[in-house]
Design an enzyme around this catalytic site. Sequence first.
Site, PDB file in Angstrom:
ATOM      1  N   HIS A  84      79.372  54.758  59.704  1.00 36.41           N
ATOM      2  CA  HIS A  84      80.483  53.892  59.305  1.00 36.41           C
ATOM      3  C   HIS A  84      81.272  53.481  60.551  1.00 36.41           C
ATOM      4  O   HIS A  84      81.044  53.982  61.645  1.00 36.41           O
ATOM      5  CB  HIS A  84      81.478  54.663  58.423  1.00 36.41           C
ATOM      6  N   GLU A 113      81.908  58.542  60.946  1.00 32.02           N
ATOM      7  CA  GLU A 113      82.687  57.357  61.274  1.00 32.02           C
ATOM      8  C   GLU A 113      82.730  57.179  62.789  1.00 32.02           C
ATOM      9  O   GLU A 113      82.911  58.140  63.534  1.00 32.02           O
ATOM     10  CB  GLU A 113      84.135  57.497  60.783  1.00 32.02           C
ATOM     11  N   HIS A 149      76.617  52.051  56.376  1.00 36.80           N
ATOM     12  CA  HIS A 149      77.354  51.914  55.120  1.00 36.80           C
ATOM     13  C   HIS A 149      76.993  50.594  54.443  1.00 36.80           C
ATOM     14  O   HIS A 149      76.873  50.523  53.220  1.00 36.80           O
ATOM     15  CB  HIS A 149      78.858  51.989  55.408  1.00 36.80           C
ATOM     16  N   ASP A 173      80.151  47.704  57.513  1.00 40.51           N
ATOM     17  CA  ASP A 173      80.069  48.558  58.691  1.00 40.51           C
ATOM     18  C   ASP A 173      78.731  49.311  58.780  1.00 40.51           C
ATOM     19  O   ASP A 173      78.105  49.555  57.749  1.00 40.51           O
ATOM     20  CB  ASP A 173      81.249  49.550  58.725  1.00 40.51           C
TER      21      ASP A 173
END
Length: 196
Positions: free
Chosen positions: A41, A123, A162, A172
């Site tokens: 992400h 992330e 994602h 993303d």
Amino acid sequence: MPTEEAAELRASGRVPAARWCASPNFNERPAGKQPSLLVVHNISLPPGQFSGDAIEQFFCNQLDASAHPYFQTIADLQVSSHLLVRRDGSVLQFVNLKDRAWHAGRSSFEGENECNDFSIGIELEGTDDTPYTEAQYERLAALSALIMTAWPQITIARVTGHSDIAPGRKTDPGPAFDWSRFHSQIKRRITDGGNC
């Protein structure tokens, strides 16, 4: 044969190189579900701005809605990721890898819905169209190789974005993310033993 570090990760669910920031936004994986997917992400808070502790506050339900107009639109959300890789390559861990972080939302991979049940979410501090840093690629590759060594069900083919598991809803890690570079770095790391 898993490395010692990978065996420890599988047993503990904690990445030794990561700073622990416990998020309340998680639960147990469904019975019989183990990590078999890795999802990449991106996030930046405020959007397009890097540094500061707003991401950490957001994942820990401590975001000050008055600090930025955008925060008012997200302050009540309860989400998390397992890991965050900052622009400088430093790593924060919010949820034990053995638990179910709330990062993917409505999602599907190869016909299996609810990817949170069987995935690990990482992330990257960034945006869809801002180049990621060398430090981020190196650390992401190292983390991915370690995780893949700990959970061999996660193969290169089961490392995804994602946008791929929630098409039309999420974009993303975006066009700025160099998948071929990332895959090459993972393969090199796995060849070197998968240590983080």
